[in-house]
Structures are given as C-alpha cells and as structure tokens.
Design an enzyme around this catalytic site. Structure first.
Site, PDB file in Angstrom:
ATOM      1  N   GLY A 151     -30.128 -60.403 -80.903  1.00 53.50           N
ATOM      2  CA  GLY A 151     -29.657 -58.841 -81.001  1.00 53.50           C
ATOM      3  C   GLY A 151     -28.771 -58.774 -82.328  1.00 53.50           C
ATOM      4  N   TYR A 174     -29.565 -52.170 -64.292  1.00 53.87           N
ATOM      5  CA  TYR A 174     -29.005 -53.033 -65.462  1.00 53.87           C
ATOM      6  C   TYR A 174     -28.019 -53.770 -65.153  1.00 53.87           C
ATOM      7  CZ  TYR A 174     -26.223 -53.208 -69.682  1.00 53.87           C
ATOM      8  OH  TYR A 174     -25.239 -53.527 -70.990  1.00 53.87           O
TER       9      TYR A 174
END
Ligand SMILES: NC(=O)c1ccc[n+]([C@@H]2O[C@H](COP(=O)([O-])OP(=O)(O)OC[C@H]3O[C@@H](n4cnc5c(N)ncnc54)[C@H](OP(=O)(O)O)[C@@H]3O)[C@@H](O)[C@H]2O)c1
Length: 336
Positions: A21, A158
């Site tokens: 990321g 999440y």
C-alpha cells in the site's frame, strides 16, 4: 531505557523493507519522510534509502496468495510495513461490506502467513482506531480495549477483518515468537488522500466539497450539527511514528498512533479551518437534518509517545489542513 537507546544504531543496514500500500495516503507520507530523512539524516532511520521498496496493487494483487508469494520470493524482505487495505469513509463502509470484509481478510491472511514463511524479522501491520468498540466504559480508549465490545455497526465488516489481523499477528508472536506487531492510527489526513465525495474520509471530502461550493458560488454545507469531536493525525507525523515503531526494540503488540487527547477538534471547527483556506467562511452552514454519528471516540497516545524521540513534534491542524488544501489545489492527478 531512554528513547534514543531504544532505537537501533544503523536501522536500515542489511535490510530490505517493503511497504505494501506504498502509494496510498500513508504510504506516500512514508516515502516523503524517507526522502527527507535521507537528506537530513535526522532520525538516522534511513541512511540506506535503497533498502525501501514501495508497492502498489499494480505490482502485486495481495488478495492473491500466488502473487503475494511471488512478492516475497522476488524481494526477500527482512522488514514489512503492511498498509495495503480496502479503505473508505462511511458510505463505502456501509454499502460495500462484503468487499471490505473479503478483500481485507484475504490481503491480511496472505501477507501475514507469507511473512512468517519467509522469516520476516519485523512486521508492522496497520489497524485503525475506528475498529475499537463503539461503546467504552471510560475515555480515553486504550490499546487493551480493542476486543472489549462490538464495533460501530456502520463499519463492522471492515472492523472485524482488521481485528482478525491483530489476532493473526498475536498468534504468530505467541506460537512462533515472530516479531509481528500492530499499530492503530486515528483519522489520518494529508496530501495524496482520497478526496472522493462518497468514498473518502470526512476531512478530504470536506476540502473537495468546499472547493466545489466556491467554484459554483453555492453554500458550503456540512452534514450534521458539526458538534462531534475527532482526533486527526497528519500523515507525515504518522509516517514518522511508523518508522520509529519499525526500528524500535520490544514494541508492544498493538500501539495507538494518534495526536494528543487535547487536540480533539469538532467537525465544525475542521470545516471552518478548511473554509478559511478557501476564504469562504461566509458561505458555510450546517445541515442538522443529517445524523451526527458517534459523538466522540477519544484515544490515548501515551504508549507511542514513550518511544518517540524527544525531537518529535506534531504538525498543528492549521498547518496540516493548509498543506493538504495546497496539495489538493496544485495537484492535477488526484483521487477525486
Ligand atoms: N486513512 C485513514 O484515516 C486511516 C485511519 C486509520 C488506519 N488506516 C489504515 O492505514 C492503512 C493505509 O491507509 P491509507 O489511508 O493510506 O489508504 P489508501 O490511500 O486507500 O491506500 C491503500 C493502499 O492499499 C493498496 N491496496 C488495496 N488493495 C490492494 C490489493 N488487493 N493488493 C495490493 N495493494 C492493495 C492500494 O494500492 P493502489 O492504490 O496501488 O491500488 C493503496 O496504495 C490501511 O491499512 C488503513 O486501514 C487509515
């Protein structure tokens, strides 16, 4: 042990550090700090800039075990900062629960399992303070409270995927002695954020909204009363914390990375500071017909401050918002 003694002397010598990321909001901030520190050699964390490899999903799709193994086989990392995740604001969390759960579970399972197989010396995995219990008996929220109650229903998919990441790292620490630790940043903002009005977090979305309001000469409308309080951290402050955690010895299994409790600020005040940057305060108004969400979720920064070097200083909200607005206005290729 003093803060200085706690850090390694030549932290990047003989190391290969990969950042998954590495081109998102937080990853770009780590890139900035690595470049700055190479020039200044200030914290002594990056004397070997070539030690770092920043990865995008275009390099390796980490939802695929095959590609994750290719990544570790090719680059043989000694250290990993694991940021890659399917991330979003309230709208994305509520409307894409299956994706948020399945993609994050897959990415995290693949990265942690493969890091163990390739004998990674230290891994820092990213959780979030928004995955902590919705209701807590006392503030501030501390690291120990992570599993003490359900998360807010709006982001439960999440949140549970991220909570499993903490369990996964802890299991490898307990059964194999792997140095896999987690960090939980509070609301992050800064250059390279996602400024999309529906997918983005509150602060970048407000910047985009104010920009559009001024462009079309309409009111800058903030949903809700503006009263809820939040803690924000500027992305480059967070990047310094993450690098410090990566190179500190004996770090705890989970560390909250946040600005101080007293820096908590109302959404209304954040919007005012944004409007000031655009010279558009006169056209700002709240729309109280929208719900406010959780009133506050104050977290403690005590543990991380014990390991930060004494020279570390937080960026003020005023400076951080100004820099973020400047970046938004001056950058053509942004996420909107
Ligand atoms: N933003 C916040 O306020 C906040 C707060 C607390 C914690 N966090 C955590 O901090 C970490 C970084 O967040 P961020 O705000 O920097 O997010 P971001 O800007 O959305 O970046 C996420 C990164 O993950 C990568 N990624 C997504 N799916 C992937 C896949 N299948 N394979 C490989 N890479 C993939 C993306 O790569 P590409 O862009 O190349 O596709 C992107 O670089 C996340 O773990 C997040 O949960 C963020």
């Amino acid at each position: 042990m003093s803060n200085t003694e706690n850090h390694e002397n030549q932290p990047t010598k003989n190391k290969k550090i990969i950042v998954t990321g590495g081109y998102g909001l937080v990853g770009q901030a780590i890139q900035t700090i690595v470049q700055q520190q190479k020039q200044k050699n200030s914290l002594g964390l990056v004397e070997n800039q070539d030690a770092y490899l920043f990865l995008s999903s275009k390099d390796y799709d980490l939802t695929s075990m095959e590609q994750t193994q290719q990544l570790f086989q090719t680059h043989q990392p000694t250290h990993v900062i694991h940021l890659a995740a399917n991330v979003g604001g309230l709208f994305k969390n509520m409307n894409h629960k299956v994706d948020m759960l399945e993609k994050n579970l897959a990415i995290n399972y693949n990265v942690i399992k493969t890091a163990h197989e390739y004998k990674v010396q230290k891994l820092v995995a990213c959780l979030s303070t928004c995955i902590f219990p919705d209701a807590v008996p006392t503030y501030p929220i501390t690291e120990e409270m992570l599993h003490d109650g359900p998360p807010h229903p709006s982001n439960d998919a999440y949140a549970y995927a991220k909570r499993m990441l903490e369990i996964h790292c802890r299991a490898y620490r307990e059964n194999y002695g792997d140095n896999f630790v987690c960090v939980s940043p509070t609301n992050v903002y800064g250059p390279h954020d996602n400024f999309n009005l529906e997918d983005g977090h509150v602060l970048p979305a407000l910047i985009h909204k104010c920009f559009l309001a001024k462009e079309s000469n309409t009111d800058f409308v903030i949903r809700g009363t503006g009263k809820p309080m939040r803690q924000f951290i500027y992305s480059e402050d967070l990047a310094q914390m993450m690098l410090t955690v990566l190179f500190s010895q004996n770090t705890p299994g989970n560390l909250i990375l946040s600005s101080p409790e007293e820096s908590e600020i109302s959404i209304g005040e954040v919007a005012t500071q944004i409007a000031k940057c655009f010279d558009y305060e006169s056209r700002m108004r709240m729309d109280a017909s929208f719900s406010d969400g959780q009133f506050k979720k104050t977290v403690s920064n005590q543990k991380i401050m014990r390991i930060m070097p004494p020279t570390f200083q937080y960026t003020s909200m005023e400076d951080g918002i100004r820099k973020t607005v400047e970046w938004f206005l001056n950058t053509e290729n942004k996420r909107v």
